[in-house]
Design a protein around this motif. Sequence first.
Motif, short mmCIF file in Angstrom:
data_model
loop_
_atom_site.label_atom_id
_atom_site.label_comp_id
_atom_site.label_asym_id
_atom_site.label_seq_id
_atom_site.Cartn_x
_atom_site.Cartn_y
_atom_site.Cartn_z
N ASP A 1 46.92 -78.28 -60.36
CA ASP A 1 47.42 -78.32 -61.81
C ASP A 1 46.20 -78.50 -62.52
N ARG A 2 45.03 -79.07 -62.05
CA ARG A 2 43.93 -79.42 -62.73
C ARG A 2 44.15 -80.41 -63.82
N ILE A 3 44.96 -81.59 -63.39
CA ILE A 3 45.36 -82.68 -64.28
C ILE A 3 44.78 -83.82 -63.41
N ARG A 4 44.79 -84.95 -64.22
CA ARG A 4 44.88 -86.45 -63.67
C ARG A 4 45.99 -87.28 -64.13
N ILE A 5 46.39 -87.96 -63.31
CA ILE A 5 47.40 -88.70 -63.88
C ILE A 5 46.99 -90.30 -63.87
N GLN A 6 47.17 -90.85 -65.12
CA GLN A 6 46.52 -92.12 -64.90
C GLN A 6 47.53 -93.28 -64.73
N LYS A 7 47.18 -94.47 -64.59
CA LYS A 7 47.80 -95.53 -63.93
C LYS A 7 49.08 -95.63 -64.70
N ASP A 8 49.07 -95.61 -66.07
CA ASP A 8 50.31 -95.78 -66.79
C ASP A 8 51.27 -94.46 -67.07
N GLY A 9 50.88 -93.64 -66.25
CA GLY A 9 51.49 -92.27 -66.15
C GLY A 9 51.39 -91.17 -66.99
N ALA A 10 50.22 -91.62 -67.80
CA ALA A 10 49.77 -90.31 -68.66
C ALA A 10 49.24 -89.12 -68.05
N ILE A 11 49.54 -88.01 -68.28
CA ILE A 11 48.88 -87.02 -67.79
C ILE A 11 47.82 -86.51 -68.68
N VAL A 12 46.72 -86.02 -67.99
CA VAL A 12 45.43 -85.61 -68.84
C VAL A 12 44.76 -84.70 -68.26
N PRO A 13 44.69 -83.39 -69.06
CA PRO A 13 43.78 -82.25 -68.55
C PRO A 13 42.40 -82.71 -67.94
N PHE A 14 41.98 -81.88 -66.90
CA PHE A 14 40.61 -81.97 -66.64
C PHE A 14 39.66 -81.82 -67.70
N GLU A 15 38.61 -82.34 -67.88
CA GLU A 15 37.60 -82.07 -68.86
C GLU A 15 36.54 -80.95 -67.99
N PHE A 16 35.62 -80.39 -68.93
CA PHE A 16 34.85 -79.22 -68.51
C PHE A 16 33.71 -79.98 -67.79
N SER A 17 33.65 -79.93 -66.57
CA SER A 17 32.42 -80.44 -65.95
C SER A 17 32.62 -82.07 -65.77
#
Length: 96
Positions: free
Chosen positions: A68-84
């Motif tokens: 899904d090209r996302i990262r899930i932070q420790k607090d559960g926040a979903i952040v899309p991948f940054e370019f490069s």
Amino acid sequence: MKYIALVLLLTLSFAVALPAKALFCRNSNDRTICIISINRSAKNYWEYRASVSVDGVARPIEVYNCRDRIRIQKDGAIVPFEFSGPGELICTLLKK
């Protein structure tokens, strides 16, 4: 007595914690991204739990979802991948 001192010295030298070393580093868009530790999920092969550092600033362990090209932070926040960014590096580097 010499052998006891030698054994004691060797034992104490292994007890000292060394600083964490990066597994892999790459320069991208004027940033240095290093993978400090990484583990693949046993359940979801497209997910990695990784700790990275960007320009020398270490991030805590986060889940990188390559599908899904996302990262899930420790607090559960979903952040899309940054370019490069680190997510792109992890998924590109470890793709089979």
